[in-house]
Scaffold this active site. Structure first.
Site, PDB file in Angstrom:
ATOM      1  N   HIS A  17      27.630 -30.073  23.407  1.00  0.00           N
ATOM      2  CA  HIS A  17      26.193 -30.663  22.729  1.00  0.00           C
ATOM      3  C   HIS A  17      24.998 -30.252  23.793  1.00  0.00           C
ATOM      4  O   HIS A  17      25.063 -29.194  24.392  1.00  0.00           O
ATOM      5  CB  HIS A  17      26.343 -31.987  22.344  1.00  0.00           C
ATOM      6  CG  HIS A  17      25.303 -32.601  21.233  1.00  0.00           C
ATOM      7  ND1 HIS A  17      24.245 -31.814  21.064  1.00  0.00           N
ATOM      8  CD2 HIS A  17      25.102 -33.860  21.000  1.00  0.00           C
ATOM      9  CE1 HIS A  17      23.620 -32.569  20.131  1.00  0.00           C
ATOM     10  NE2 HIS A  17      24.048 -33.759  20.013  1.00  0.00           N
ATOM     11  N   HIS A  25      26.366 -22.111  16.998  1.00  0.00           N
ATOM     12  CA  HIS A  25      25.956 -23.320  16.473  1.00  0.00           C
ATOM     13  C   HIS A  25      26.400 -23.799  15.017  1.00  0.00           C
ATOM     14  O   HIS A  25      26.634 -22.779  14.174  1.00  0.00           O
ATOM     15  CB  HIS A  25      24.363 -23.415  16.417  1.00  0.00           C
ATOM     16  CG  HIS A  25      23.547 -24.724  16.241  1.00  0.00           C
ATOM     17  ND1 HIS A  25      23.834 -25.468  15.116  1.00  0.00           N
ATOM     18  CD2 HIS A  25      22.986 -25.673  17.334  1.00  0.00           C
ATOM     19  CE1 HIS A  25      23.095 -26.591  15.340  1.00  0.00           C
ATOM     20  NE2 HIS A  25      22.673 -26.679  16.585  1.00  0.00           N
ATOM     21  N   ASP A  44      20.075 -24.592  23.846  1.00  0.00           N
ATOM     22  CA  ASP A  44      20.568 -24.816  25.414  1.00  0.00           C
ATOM     23  C   ASP A  44      20.786 -23.580  26.248  1.00  0.00           C
ATOM     24  O   ASP A  44      20.396 -23.499  27.639  1.00  0.00           O
ATOM     25  CB  ASP A  44      21.919 -25.433  25.602  1.00  0.00           C
ATOM     26  CG  ASP A  44      21.956 -26.694  24.815  1.00  0.00           C
ATOM     27  OD1 ASP A  44      21.013 -27.448  25.258  1.00  0.00           O
ATOM     28  OD2 ASP A  44      23.086 -27.137  24.363  1.00  0.00           O
TER      29      ASP A  44
HETATM   30  N1  ACO Z   1      31.542 -18.547  22.403  1.00  0.00           N
HETATM   31  C1  ACO Z   1      32.609 -17.952  22.082  1.00  0.00           C
HETATM   32  N2  ACO Z   1      33.096 -18.206  20.804  1.00  0.00           N
HETATM   33  C2  ACO Z   1      32.260 -18.963  19.970  1.00  0.00           C
HETATM   34  C3  ACO Z   1      31.404 -19.764  20.554  1.00  0.00           C
HETATM   35  C4  ACO Z   1      30.780 -19.675  21.799  1.00  0.00           C
HETATM   36  N3  ACO Z   1      30.127 -20.286  22.408  1.00  0.00           N
HETATM   37  N4  ACO Z   1      30.910 -20.671  19.451  1.00  0.00           N
HETATM   38  C5  ACO Z   1      31.527 -20.546  18.598  1.00  0.00           C
HETATM   39  N5  ACO Z   1      32.426 -19.508  18.513  1.00  0.00           N
HETATM   40  C6  ACO Z   1      33.471 -18.904  17.659  1.00  0.00           C
HETATM   41  C7  ACO Z   1      34.833 -19.853  17.904  1.00  0.00           C
HETATM   42  O1  ACO Z   1      35.770 -19.377  18.666  1.00  0.00           O
HETATM   43  C8  ACO Z   1      35.318 -19.568  16.368  1.00  0.00           C
HETATM   44  O2  ACO Z   1      35.852 -18.305  16.247  1.00  0.00           O
HETATM   45  P1  ACO Z   1      37.084 -18.205  15.437  1.00  0.00           P
HETATM   46  O3  ACO Z   1      36.653 -18.413  14.113  1.00  0.00           O
HETATM   47  O4  ACO Z   1      37.485 -16.668  15.585  1.00  0.00           O
HETATM   48  O5  ACO Z   1      38.170 -19.057  15.982  1.00  0.00           O
HETATM   49  C9  ACO Z   1      33.898 -19.604  15.565  1.00  0.00           C
HETATM   50  O6  ACO Z   1      32.939 -18.949  16.467  1.00  0.00           O
HETATM   51  C10 ACO Z   1      33.619 -20.963  15.297  1.00  0.00           C
HETATM   52  O7  ACO Z   1      33.736 -21.940  16.062  1.00  0.00           O
HETATM   53  P2  ACO Z   1      33.480 -23.528  15.773  1.00  0.00           P
HETATM   54  O8  ACO Z   1      34.156 -24.007  17.250  1.00  0.00           O
HETATM   55  O9  ACO Z   1      34.418 -23.759  14.561  1.00  0.00           O
HETATM   56  O10 ACO Z   1      32.091 -23.642  15.438  1.00  0.00           O
HETATM   57  P3  ACO Z   1      31.596 -25.210  15.432  1.00  0.00           P
HETATM   58  O11 ACO Z   1      30.494 -25.193  14.569  1.00  0.00           O
HETATM   59  O12 ACO Z   1      32.523 -26.323  15.440  1.00  0.00           O
HETATM   60  O13 ACO Z   1      31.022 -25.380  16.975  1.00  0.00           O
HETATM   61  C11 ACO Z   1      29.610 -25.265  18.807  1.00  0.00           C
HETATM   62  C12 ACO Z   1      29.725 -25.203  17.355  1.00  0.00           C
HETATM   63  C13 ACO Z   1      30.365 -26.460  19.393  1.00  0.00           C
HETATM   64  C14 ACO Z   1      28.246 -25.402  19.225  1.00  0.00           C
HETATM   65  C15 ACO Z   1      30.151 -23.871  19.443  1.00  0.00           C
HETATM   66  O14 ACO Z   1      29.581 -22.889  18.903  1.00  0.00           O
HETATM   67  C16 ACO Z   1      30.177 -23.972  20.898  1.00  0.00           C
HETATM   68  O15 ACO Z   1      31.121 -24.292  21.381  1.00  0.00           O
HETATM   69  N6  ACO Z   1      29.288 -23.304  21.753  1.00  0.00           N
HETATM   70  C17 ACO Z   1      29.356 -23.512  23.128  1.00  0.00           C
HETATM   71  C18 ACO Z   1      28.769 -24.819  23.532  1.00  0.00           C
HETATM   72  C19 ACO Z   1      27.375 -25.194  23.285  1.00  0.00           C
HETATM   73  O16 ACO Z   1      26.331 -24.076  23.544  1.00  0.00           O
HETATM   74  N7  ACO Z   1      26.836 -26.175  22.682  1.00  0.00           N
HETATM   75  C20 ACO Z   1      25.538 -26.484  22.507  1.00  0.00           C
HETATM   76  C21 ACO Z   1      25.273 -26.325  20.914  1.00  0.00           C
HETATM   77  S1  ACO Z   1      23.444 -26.719  20.678  1.00  0.00           S
HETATM   78  C22 ACO Z   1      23.361 -28.343  20.742  1.00  0.00           C
HETATM   79  O17 ACO Z   1      24.269 -29.377  20.592  1.00  0.00           O
HETATM   80  C23 ACO Z   1      22.122 -28.759  21.353  1.00  0.00           C
END
Ligand code: ACO
Length: 380
Positions: free
Chosen positions: A226, A265, A316
């Site tokens: 987050h 996201h 972010d």
């Molecule tokens: N890097 C690489 N792969 C990613 C990323 C990432 N940053 N984000 C999502 N993916 C991929 C996952 O590996 C997954 O791939 P798969 O289907 O092949 O396994 C797919 O995208 C879906 O990912 P989920 O984790 O199911 O998506 P979710 O909606 O649960 O997660 C989250 C969202 C937590 C923001 C995720 O994108 C992430 O971990 N990002 C990095 C951390 C980040 O930047 N957080 C800030 C978010 S914005 C905020 O809160 C202010």
């Protein structure tokens, strides 16, 4: 025994579950749009100061000049901390995460708040103004203390964002710095039912107070999935060091299943509208601050991650370089996010209080049944 054996399929991460009705903000993830009380953030960017957005979220409308002046004065007047909380910040371990200090100090403020224990709309509004103003002072005080400099008191002739920079750096901020911070705070002010906002609403749904809910929200925002991602983004940029190393770094990270911080996201299937504004600021400010290499690395990362994973930067990603160019150390990035989002959390807290029902979801029990009890002495 039937109880606990009837199962519904749980929704992992509560994706798509509607847990509240709100008139505060709408995330249009398909079209990459974000609205605050009906206003497109693209319309508000660079036109409003942070206090105007706080007023919008708390009272449902943008203020006129007189309302803005009064509201600003009320907020600035609350930018002081009780001595006990000031002392607590001074005594915090020098290497404690600033988000931990912020959460702890905010929790302590709840003990000294004159409206502690009251949950009327009027009391909550008084607490709201104090909490928002005091979050700014906790962060700036911590920074001043840790850098061995005296704490700077707020100046009532300055805006909220200008005061934050003034109390942080001990000098009157430049116009560009003020206006960028205003926009950064505006862009982070609210975002539907984000994890931290849900935590705040769930907390007040028990009739716990404003301070408890903000502590819950801060605890949630701190995590790297987050709000904690912005600090991780800067660590990644520093680790990469040069644009020529981006490809190897990103390819290696993705090949080993690692996440790239600042990307992806839950809501957006296209570009996060906030990152569009932040990218623009990042380019401009990095150039002014001699940090062009950080912007260049960021751009290369964006290109590579989009090519390999088809995902976009979130709020972010470019906020990291914008804050770095404003001279804010990376350990404090999530605190700036917290300051901005406190406006949204409080608006949600007040909305929840107005039509409250205990938030209490359920779970599938996947443990056993009918186990035979063994007295302590006979257990092995
Ligand atoms: N890097 C690489 N792969 C990613 C990323 C990432 N940053 N984000 C999502 N993916 C991929 C996952 O590996 C997954 O791939 P798969 O289907 O092949 O396994 C797919 O995208 C879906 O990912 P989920 O984790 O199911 O998506 P979710 O909606 O649960 O997660 C989250 C969202 C937590 C923001 C995720 O994108 C992430 O971990 N990002 C990095 C951390 C980040 O930047 N957080 C800030 C978010 S914005 C905020 O809160 C202010």
């Amino acid at each position: 025994m039937v109880f606990g054996k009837k199962r519904k399929t749980p929704v992992r991460g509560l994706e798509g579950v509607v847990a509240a009705e709100t008139s505060l903000s709408f995330v249009d993830g398909q079209n990459g749009k974000l609205y605050y009380c009906g206003y497109d953030i693209d319309e508000l960017a660079e036109k409003v100061c942070y206090e105007e957005v706080v007023h919008l979220l708390w009272f449902g409308e943008l203020p006129d000049q007189e309302q803005l002046d009064d509201f600003r004065s009320e907020l600035i007047a609350e930018m002081r901390l009780p001595n006990q909380v000031d002392e607590l910040i001074r005594r915090s371990p020098p290497n404690a995460n600033p988000m931990v200090v912020l959460r702890t100090a905010l929790s302590a403020l709840g003990m000294y708040d004159p409206d502690g224990g009251k949950n009327s709309e009027a009391a909550n509004l008084r607490k709201a103004k104090r909490v928002l103003a005091q979050v700014a002072t906790i962060v700036t005080s911590l920074y001043r203390i840790r850098t061995g400099r005296p704490i700077v008191s707020a100046d009532k002739s300055m805006s909220f964002a200008a005061n934050f920079l003034y109390m942080l750096n001990g000098r009157t901020p430049k116009k560009i710095e003020r206006s960028v911070l205003d926009t950064v705070l505006m862009l982070h002010a609210d975002h539907g039912l984000a994890a931290s906002t849900f935590a705040a609403r769930a907390t007040v749904s028990t009739l716990a107070g404003v301070h408890s809910a903000i502590c819950a929200a801060l605890a949630s925002l701190k995590g790297p999935l987050h709000g904690g991602a912005n600090t991780k983004v800067m660590e990644m940029l520093e680790q990469i060091g040069g644009a020529e190393r981006v490809k190897a770094y990103i390819d290696g990270m993705l090949a080993s299943g690692e996440r790239i911080m600042g990307f992806g996201h839950r809501m957006y299937k296209t570009e996060d509208p906030r990152s569009h504004h932040l990218r623009k600021y990042s380019e401009k400010l990095c150039r002014h601050a001699g940090l062009e290499h950080l912007f260049e690395i960021s751009q290369q990362i964006e290109e590579r991650v989009r090519k390999l994973k088809g995902i976009y930067p979130n709020v972010d990603f470019y906020s990291a370089t914008v804050q770095a160019a404003l001279g804010i150390p990376k350990e404090y990035f999530t605190c700036i996010f917290s300051l901005a989002r406190t406006a949204g959390w409080i608006a949600h807290i007040m909305e929840q209080f107005r039509d409250n029902r205990l938030i209490r979801p359920t779970s599938n029990y996947i443990g056993g049944f009918d186990k035979k009890f063994v007295p302590l002495k006979k257990r092995q």
